[in-house]
Design a protein around this motif. Structure first.
Motif, PDB file in Angstrom:
ATOM      1  N   SER A  22      13.080  17.824 -41.228  1.00  0.00           N
ATOM      2  CA  SER A  22      13.606  18.741 -42.405  1.00  0.00           C
ATOM      3  C   SER A  22      12.581  19.917 -42.475  1.00  0.00           C
ATOM      4  N   MET A  23      11.489  20.027 -41.659  1.00  0.00           N
ATOM      5  CA  MET A  23      10.512  21.002 -42.003  1.00  0.00           C
ATOM      6  C   MET A  23      10.669  21.810 -40.825  1.00  0.00           C
ATOM      7  N   GLY A  24      11.802  22.621 -40.550  1.00  0.00           N
ATOM      8  CA  GLY A  24      11.965  23.659 -39.736  1.00  0.00           C
ATOM      9  C   GLY A  24      11.960  23.269 -38.123  1.00  0.00           C
ATOM     10  N   CYS A  25      12.337  21.956 -37.761  1.00  0.00           N
ATOM     11  CA  CYS A  25      12.192  21.402 -36.429  1.00  0.00           C
ATOM     12  C   CYS A  25      13.393  22.114 -35.678  1.00  0.00           C
ATOM     13  N   PRO A  26      13.205  22.633 -34.571  1.00  0.00           N
ATOM     14  CA  PRO A  26      14.125  23.644 -33.846  1.00  0.00           C
ATOM     15  C   PRO A  26      15.111  22.521 -33.050  1.00  0.00           C
ATOM     16  N   PRO A  27      16.154  23.354 -32.827  1.00  0.00           N
ATOM     17  CA  PRO A  27      17.216  22.377 -31.847  1.00  0.00           C
ATOM     18  C   PRO A  27      16.537  21.701 -30.736  1.00  0.00           C
ATOM     19  N   HIS A  28      16.815  20.596 -30.277  1.00  0.00           N
ATOM     20  CA  HIS A  28      16.007  20.017 -29.164  1.00  0.00           C
ATOM     21  C   HIS A  28      16.908  19.039 -28.510  1.00  0.00           C
ATOM     22  N   ALA A  29      16.629  18.722 -26.960  1.00  0.00           N
ATOM     23  CA  ALA A  29      17.286  17.825 -26.422  1.00  0.00           C
ATOM     24  C   ALA A  29      16.266  17.322 -25.381  1.00  0.00           C
ATOM     25  N   GLY A  30      16.796  16.086 -24.738  1.00  0.00           N
ATOM     26  CA  GLY A  30      15.671  15.648 -23.715  1.00  0.00           C
ATOM     27  C   GLY A  30      16.444  14.618 -22.741  1.00  0.00           C
ATOM     28  N   LEU A  31      15.717  13.945 -22.250  1.00  0.00           N
ATOM     29  CA  LEU A  31      16.257  12.860 -21.312  1.00  0.00           C
ATOM     30  C   LEU A  31      14.808  11.923 -20.668  1.00  0.00           C
ATOM     31  N   ALA A  32      15.054  10.898 -20.654  1.00  0.00           N
ATOM     32  CA  ALA A  32      14.298   9.854 -19.740  1.00  0.00           C
ATOM     33  C   ALA A  32      14.756   9.308 -18.322  1.00  0.00           C
ATOM     34  N   ILE A  33      13.847   9.460 -17.481  1.00  0.00           N
ATOM     35  CA  ILE A  33      14.169   8.860 -16.039  1.00  0.00           C
ATOM     36  C   ILE A  33      13.192   7.468 -15.899  1.00  0.00           C
ATOM     37  N   GLY A  34      14.264   6.366 -15.621  1.00  0.00           N
ATOM     38  CA  GLY A  34      13.446   5.237 -15.053  1.00  0.00           C
ATOM     39  C   GLY A  34      12.611   5.510 -13.843  1.00  0.00           C
ATOM     40  N   PHE A  35      11.080   5.734 -14.235  1.00  0.00           N
ATOM     41  CA  PHE A  35      10.245   5.889 -12.990  1.00  0.00           C
ATOM     42  C   PHE A  35      10.085   4.923 -12.008  1.00  0.00           C
ATOM     43  N   ASP A  36      10.074   3.628 -12.686  1.00  0.00           N
ATOM     44  CA  ASP A  36      10.145   2.615 -11.669  1.00  0.00           C
ATOM     45  C   ASP A  36      11.127   2.233 -10.706  1.00  0.00           C
ATOM     46  N   ARG A  37      12.308   2.479 -11.121  1.00  0.00           N
ATOM     47  CA  ARG A  37      13.584   2.674 -10.577  1.00  0.00           C
ATOM     48  C   ARG A  37      13.600   3.710  -9.382  1.00  0.00           C
ATOM     49  N   LEU A  38      13.217   4.837  -9.868  1.00  0.00           N
ATOM     50  CA  LEU A  38      13.229   5.945  -9.233  1.00  0.00           C
ATOM     51  C   LEU A  38      12.228   5.707  -7.815  1.00  0.00           C
TER      52      LEU A  38
ATOM     53  N   GLN B 267       0.794  -1.400  -0.026  1.00  0.00           N
ATOM     54  CA  GLN B 267      -0.030  -0.087   0.106  1.00  0.00           C
ATOM     55  C   GLN B 267       0.876   1.237   0.029  1.00  0.00           C
ATOM     56  N   ASN B 268       1.993   1.292   0.834  1.00  0.00           N
ATOM     57  CA  ASN B 268       2.634   2.426   0.901  1.00  0.00           C
ATOM     58  C   ASN B 268       3.685   2.539  -0.287  1.00  0.00           C
ATOM     59  N   ALA B 269       3.931   1.491  -0.825  1.00  0.00           N
ATOM     60  CA  ALA B 269       4.932   1.501  -2.428  1.00  0.00           C
ATOM     61  C   ALA B 269       4.117   1.984  -3.584  1.00  0.00           C
ATOM     62  N   LEU B 270       2.598   1.703  -3.541  1.00  0.00           N
ATOM     63  CA  LEU B 270       2.045   2.258  -4.733  1.00  0.00           C
ATOM     64  C   LEU B 270       1.384   3.792  -4.471  1.00  0.00           C
ATOM     65  N   ARG B 271       1.279   3.808  -3.012  1.00  0.00           N
ATOM     66  CA  ARG B 271       0.805   5.210  -2.799  1.00  0.00           C
ATOM     67  C   ARG B 271       1.777   6.334  -3.058  1.00  0.00           C
ATOM     68  N   THR B 272       3.194   5.874  -2.592  1.00  0.00           N
ATOM     69  CA  THR B 272       4.219   6.766  -2.530  1.00  0.00           C
ATOM     70  C   THR B 272       4.645   7.057  -4.163  1.00  0.00           C
ATOM     71  N   ARG B 273       4.225   5.879  -4.967  1.00  0.00           N
ATOM     72  CA  ARG B 273       4.555   5.904  -6.593  1.00  0.00           C
ATOM     73  C   ARG B 273       3.570   7.324  -6.881  1.00  0.00           C
ATOM     74  N   SER B 274       2.406   6.992  -6.468  1.00  0.00           N
ATOM     75  CA  SER B 274       1.254   7.865  -6.725  1.00  0.00           C
ATOM     76  C   SER B 274       1.661   9.502  -6.604  1.00  0.00           C
ATOM     77  N   LYS B 275       2.063   9.432  -5.132  1.00  0.00           N
ATOM     78  CA  LYS B 275       2.551  10.783  -4.868  1.00  0.00           C
ATOM     79  C   LYS B 275       3.669  11.287  -5.750  1.00  0.00           C
ATOM     80  N   ILE B 276       4.610  10.513  -6.001  1.00  0.00           N
ATOM     81  CA  ILE B 276       5.757  10.975  -6.774  1.00  0.00           C
ATOM     82  C   ILE B 276       5.135  11.393  -8.105  1.00  0.00           C
ATOM     83  N   SER B 277       4.391  10.721  -8.925  1.00  0.00           N
ATOM     84  CA  SER B 277       3.816  11.298  -9.961  1.00  0.00           C
ATOM     85  C   SER B 277       3.006  12.366  -9.992  1.00  0.00           C
TER      86      SER B 277
END
Ligand code: ASP
Length: 641
Positions: free
Chosen positions: A578-594, A169-179
């Motif tokens: 090729s159609m004017g896409c701006p410079p961009h950058a990003g990242l992904a965090i492993g949500f389950d691991r976190l 219960q704590n694990a999944l409720r904590t996950r929900s709080k983090i989201s």
């Protein structure tokens, strides 16, 4: 215990008197924690009629004149329910005798002090009305024992019973709080837009093996291994800050703590010219999640190698560590920096007979003390040479024992003392092997001696060494090679085909500006604009600046990665770029691991409601299943047994 669940269902319509009361019942008007917070309002106040819903938490004790039942409500709190034949009707008192652990119930009554605890304000609910909403059919005593010792011992096909326990219960409720916190920070503080991208994607070589989805048109979708390409296309769609808690699917080896379907905090930003802008957003998430939900401070390694608590979230806080430094100092690209074990280079004194692996290096455990056999048994690596020795009288030992390594300068002095352990191995000049044998040794050492080689915490000018709380130490690992040579089958030393390249991160990662020309002359020397976030030795996230120039992207696909059918596989992306896409950058965090790290668990299964087991099976619904031939034929599929 669970056999009774295999029931024989009758073909007749079930008895109305049994079934319908389960659908019409009093709904809770408060909770146990609210009662405890407002005791003066409820205590001995028969007019304050309370209704609680929940499950029976322990085996009830019902005697002829007295009954005790324990209810657990939706918050996992417990209250004693009390009845005598005088406080409730005969019918209800009789009903209490049928109650079993984990039944779901509705109970109404009023609050009084427990008789024996009149001064201590421990209270119970006097039962006036009671409904069994569904019996559990479980053998109470054994289930109760399992719940108390380890909820994970409850068979996994009854995951819902595991999940009823306080741990889950704590694990999944904590996950929900983090989201929720993630959404608050990204949307409110940083102006991100949450956008869902399709789960029915197409098969493209992005790195991992995909899950395919057949269709009746005899073509296939693929489930996304990440929303990488869609999020880049979104950057070409006028959204400058995107995020999503994205479901990702990878048909990979499940032995280590991996799941075929998992969740990423996926984000992307456009019109940025520097990856620190991504880092700032990510650190805002990480420090806040740990501080506010994990109730722990985050630390960085400071310029003199001590741990320093991060109190100010302005600017990038975690140190940046070059890939090559991570590999040479710690033998891995995700070093656990809570520990200050660094390797010593012995290249000036020793030479390895295999000249592809010329660097001889050592990890010294000073003053190791007693070395358990379980530890040394784990050091039997396939990759040789690897040796470890405990210093006893004198250190002539290296020359005699390390097969394949020769002394070239006998004047070495490792300053070993009695009780020190030294491990020696070799690596290639530029390490693609990751972890190296010494890197593995370091990891095992940390597991075996979790308190021994910790970095001191520097606080108010003082060094604290004997702290016993867990610290959360983060760093950014940067300047990865953009490409790796393809690894070949080998037995002892790893072997590579240095003429074939694969992307270290993914094929959309931009190179370091200063390495641009090397793309043509020596791709293996090119460093990528790729960054990994590592916390306590766990790679929690990774990302990069992207190639937004379709010509360059096409060059990487064609000339370096030697992809033939580029149009078919990646035409959609090249067009969007090729159609004017701006410079961009990003990242992904492993949500389950976190989430797992936040609740202090080493397994992501603990924070996933319905995880798959090691064979990829969901034991609750027993998937995957076979599909009958008629259905398969609609998809033009025949199965070869
Ligand atoms: N899509 C990448 C991954 O799944 C993360 C990123 O580059 O944003 O690792």
């Amino acid at each position: 215990m669970f056999k009774s669940l295999v029931r024989c269902y009758s073909t007749a319509l079930p008895n109305k008197q049994t079934v319908l009361p389960r659908f019409t019942f009093p709904v809770a008007n408060t909770s146990i924690s609210l009662i405890n917070k407002n005791l003066s309002k409820y205590l001995n106040n028969k007019h304050e009629k309370i209704t609680l819903n929940g499950h029976i938490n322990r085996k009830p004790r019902i005697r002829s004149t007295l009954g005790f039942v324990h209810l657990r409500d939706e918050n996992g709190d417990e209250i004693q329910l009390f009845a005598t034949p005088n406080t409730t009707s005969d019918a209800i008192f009789k009903l209490l005798k049928e109650v079993s652990v984990e039944d779901s119930i509705s109970v109404s009554g009023y609050i009084q002090s427990k008789e024996s605890k009149a001064n201590k304000q421990e209270v119970e609910l006097v039962i006036e009305d009671f409904h069994i909403l569904n019996p559990s059919n479980l053998e109470a005593a054994r289930l109760e024992k399992l719940k108390q010792s380890s909820p994970k011992d409850i068979p996994p096909q009854f995951r819902y019973l595991q999940l009823r326990t306080p741990f889950f219960q704590n694990a999944l409720r904590t996950r929900s709080k983090i989201s929720k916190l993630i959404r608050d920070i990204l949307i409110e503080n940083h102006n991100f837009v949450e956008i869902e991208t399709p789960l029915l994607f197409k098969s493209t070589p992005e790195g991992a093996r995909e899950f395919l989805v057949p269709t009746r048109s005899s073509k296939f979708y693929a489930l996304p291994q990440s929303p990488q390409q869609y999020k880049q296309i979104l950057m070409s769609s006028g959204f400058t800050k995107y995020f999503q808690l994205a479901k990702c699917f990878r048909d990979e080896d499940l032995r280590s703590d991996r799941q075929p379907e998992f969740t990423q905090i996926d984000l992307e930003m456009s019109f940025i010219n520097n990856s620190d802008q991504i880092g700032l957003v990510v650190e805002d998430l990480i420090h806040n999640i740990w501080n506010k939900i994990g109730n722990k401070s985050t630390y960085k390694v400071n310029s003199i190698g001590n741990l320093e608590r991060i109190t100010n979230f302005d600017g990038l806080q975690f140190e940046k560590l070059d890939y090559i430094d991570a590999l040479t100092k710690y033998g891995i690209d995700k070093p656990d920096l809570r520990y200050n074990l660094e390797f010593e280079n012995l290249q000036d004194y020793f030479v390895n007979e295999n000249n592809e692996f010329p660097i001889v290096e050592a990890c010294i455990l000073r003053n190791a003390g007693h070395i358990p056999k379980s530890f040394t048994d784990g050091l039997n690596f396939k990759r040789k040479p690897f040796v470890w020795m405990i210093k006893n009288e004198e250190d002539k030992l290296i020359q005699n024992k390390v097969k394949g390594i020769y002394v070239k300068n006998a004047n070495y002095n490792l300053d070993l003392n009695i009780g020190d352990v030294i491990a020696i191995s070799t690596r290639s000049e530029f390490p693609y092997e990751n972890p190296t044998p010494l890197g593995k040794f370091r990891q095992l050492t940390i597991q075996e001696f979790p308190d021994k080689y910790k970095r001191p915490i520097e606080e108010n000018g003082k060094l604290i060494t004997n702290y016993n709380h867990d610290v959360i130490v983060g760093s950014w690992v940067v300047n990865f090679p953009l490409f790796n040579p393809v690894e070949l089958e080998s037995d002892i030393y790893p072997k590579y085909d240095y003429t074939k390249f694969q992307s270290t991160h993914h094929p959309f990662t931009m190179c370091k500006i200063e390495d641009y020309d090397l793309l043509e002359t020596d791709p293996l020397k090119v460093r990528g604009e790729h960054y990994d976030l590592v916390i306590n030795g766990v790679e929690i996230g990774g990302g990069s600046r992207r190639i937004h120039d379709s010509e360059l992207q096409n060059y990487i696909f064609r000339n370096i990665l030697k992809i033939n059918n580029i149009d078919e596989l990646f035409g959609h992306l090249l067009k969007a770029l090729s159609m004017g896409c701006p410079p961009h950058a990003g990242l992904a965090i492993g949500f389950d691991r976190l989430c797992a790290m936040i609740i202090g668990s080493s397994s992501i299964k603990d924070v996933i409601a319905f995880p798959k087991n090691q064979s990829g099976v969901d034991p609750v619904v027993d998937s995957p299943t076979q599909v009958n031939r008629e259905v398969l034929s609609e998809y033009h599929i025949t199965v070869n047994k």
